[in-house]
Motif scaffolding. Structure first.
Motif, short mmCIF file in Angstrom:
data_model
loop_
_atom_site.label_atom_id
_atom_site.label_comp_id
_atom_site.label_asym_id
_atom_site.label_seq_id
_atom_site.Cartn_x
_atom_site.Cartn_y
_atom_site.Cartn_z
N ARG A 31 6.49 0.17 5.30
CA ARG A 31 5.83 0.77 4.15
C ARG A 31 5.08 -0.22 3.26
NH1 ARG A 31 6.43 5.81 4.06
NH2 ARG A 31 6.02 6.10 1.85
N TRP A 32 4.74 -1.39 3.79
CA TRP A 32 4.00 -2.38 3.03
C TRP A 32 2.63 -1.84 2.62
CZ3 TRP A 32 4.81 -6.57 7.31
CH2 TRP A 32 6.14 -6.99 7.31
N VAL A 33 1.99 -1.13 3.53
CA VAL A 33 0.62 -0.66 3.28
C VAL A 33 0.54 0.25 2.05
CG1 VAL A 33 0.71 1.34 4.84
CG2 VAL A 33 -1.48 0.23 4.37
N PHE A 34 1.61 0.97 1.76
CA PHE A 34 1.59 1.86 0.61
C PHE A 34 1.67 1.07 -0.70
CE2 PHE A 34 3.38 4.07 4.27
CZ PHE A 34 2.39 5.03 4.44
N GLY A 35 2.37 -0.06 -0.68
CA GLY A 35 2.37 -0.97 -1.82
C GLY A 35 1.01 -1.63 -2.00
N TRP A 36 0.39 -2.03 -0.87
CA TRP A 36 -0.95 -2.62 -0.93
C TRP A 36 -1.93 -1.62 -1.53
CZ3 TRP A 36 -1.09 -4.20 4.94
CH2 TRP A 36 -0.14 -5.19 5.16
N GLN A 37 -1.79 -0.37 -1.13
CA GLN A 37 -2.69 0.68 -1.64
C GLN A 37 -2.53 0.83 -3.16
OE1 GLN A 37 -1.67 4.73 -0.56
NE2 GLN A 37 -3.84 5.28 -0.41
N LYS A 38 -1.29 0.84 -3.64
CA LYS A 38 -1.04 0.99 -5.08
C LYS A 38 -1.68 -0.14 -5.88
CE LYS A 38 3.24 3.60 -4.86
NZ LYS A 38 4.70 3.54 -4.94
N LYS A 39 -1.78 -1.32 -5.26
CA LYS A 39 -2.37 -2.49 -5.93
C LYS A 39 -3.86 -2.63 -5.61
CE LYS A 39 2.02 -4.93 -5.88
NZ LYS A 39 2.81 -5.94 -5.20
N GLY A 40 -4.45 -1.56 -5.02
CA GLY A 40 -5.88 -1.59 -4.70
C GLY A 40 -6.24 -2.57 -3.60
N PHE A 41 -5.26 -2.91 -2.75
CA PHE A 41 -5.45 -3.85 -1.64
C PHE A 41 -5.89 -5.23 -2.13
CE2 PHE A 41 -5.95 0.35 0.25
CZ PHE A 41 -5.02 0.28 1.25
N LYS A 42 -5.61 -5.54 -3.39
CA LYS A 42 -6.02 -6.82 -3.98
C LYS A 42 -5.45 -7.98 -3.16
CE LYS A 42 -5.97 -9.30 -8.39
NZ LYS A 42 -7.33 -9.68 -8.46
N GLY A 43 -6.35 -8.85 -2.71
CA GLY A 43 -5.96 -10.02 -1.94
C GLY A 43 -5.61 -9.74 -0.49
N LYS A 44 -5.75 -8.51 -0.04
CA LYS A 44 -5.41 -8.15 1.33
C LYS A 44 -6.65 -8.05 2.20
CE LYS A 44 -1.06 -7.96 0.89
NZ LYS A 44 -0.29 -9.03 1.50
N ALA A 45 -6.55 -8.61 3.39
CA ALA A 45 -7.64 -8.49 4.37
C ALA A 45 -7.68 -7.07 4.91
CB ALA A 45 -7.43 -9.49 5.50
N ASN A 46 -8.84 -6.67 5.37
CA ASN A 46 -9.02 -5.41 6.07
C ASN A 46 -8.80 -4.17 5.21
OD1 ASN A 46 -9.43 -7.06 8.38
ND2 ASN A 46 -7.21 -7.17 8.63
N ALA A 47 -9.09 -4.30 3.92
CA ALA A 47 -8.91 -3.17 3.00
C ALA A 47 -9.71 -1.95 3.43
CB ALA A 47 -9.31 -3.59 1.58
N ASP A 48 -10.90 -2.17 3.99
CA ASP A 48 -11.72 -1.04 4.44
C ASP A 48 -11.01 -0.26 5.53
OD1 ASP A 48 -12.06 -3.28 6.22
OD2 ASP A 48 -13.94 -2.42 6.96
N LEU A 49 -10.42 -0.96 6.48
CA LEU A 49 -9.73 -0.29 7.58
C LEU A 49 -8.41 0.32 7.14
CD1 LEU A 49 -10.42 -2.63 10.64
CD2 LEU A 49 -11.61 -0.52 9.96
N TRP A 50 -7.68 -0.36 6.28
CA TRP A 50 -6.42 0.21 5.80
C TRP A 50 -6.67 1.49 5.00
CZ3 TRP A 50 -2.22 -0.44 8.17
CH2 TRP A 50 -1.87 -1.66 8.74
N SER A 51 -7.73 1.51 4.20
CA SER A 51 -8.07 2.73 3.46
C SER A 51 -8.43 3.86 4.42
CB SER A 51 -9.25 2.48 2.52
OG SER A 51 -8.87 1.57 1.52
N ARG A 52 -9.21 3.54 5.44
CA ARG A 52 -9.58 4.53 6.45
C ARG A 52 -8.34 5.02 7.20
NH1 ARG A 52 -13.89 3.11 11.26
NH2 ARG A 52 -13.44 4.91 12.61
#
Length: 154
Positions: free
Chosen positions: A79-100
């Motif tokens: 469930r890491w991706v859901f935490g990344w999403q809550k933080k707007g993917f700040k500092g995370k690679a591949n934000a475009d693909l994770w959002s998709r």
């Protein structure tokens, strides 16, 4: 239940890359693959899952995704991706693909299973063949999310 097998490949990281996806439902089997001129292995691993899920037109059917990517499997199952999403993917690679991914993931009933890569799993081996062949293709697409640099911090 739909079985979705995926793999990504990159010839250099970054470099030319591709993905391979196999969808199996009852006696139907569909293979999907594409190659990109400059990308990363992680992007191709994730894109393989996304494209496979997007190919399923009926929501609600249970889907089991088989992937050899700890990056993808752990990000979702732990469930890491859901935490990344809550933080707007700040500092995370591949934000475009994770959002998709999250947009299509929400429409389905998805479970992930990690499989060891290059260990003789027939569908994983076939996905690897598709991914590598696509990466070597003379007709490569542009991975806009990668080449723009927007989705790759640092």
């Amino acid at each position: 239940m739909i079985e979705l097998y995926t793999d990504g490949a990159s010839r250099g990281n970054p470099g030319p890359g591709g993905y391979g996806t196999i969808l199996r439902w009852k006696h139907h089997v569909k293979e999907i693959t594409a190659g990109y001129r400059k990308t990363t292995n992680n992007r191709m691993e994730l894109l393989a899952v996304i494209v496979g899920l997007e190919a399923v037109t009926k929501p609600g059917i249970p889907i089991t995704v088989f992937s050899d990517s700890k990056y993808v499997v752990d990000a979702v199952e732990k469930r890491w991706v859901f935490g990344w999403q809550k933080k707007g993917f700040k500092g995370k690679a591949n934000a475009d693909l994770w959002s998709r991914f999250l947009r299509i993931y929400a429409k389905h009933n998805v479970k992930f299973v990690w499989v060891k890569g290059h260990a003789g799993h027939p569908e994983n081996e076939r996905c690897d063949e598709l991914a590598v062949a696509s990466a070597l293709s003379p007709h490569l697409l542009i991975d806009e999310g990668f080449e723009s640099g927007i989705n790759n911090p640092g």
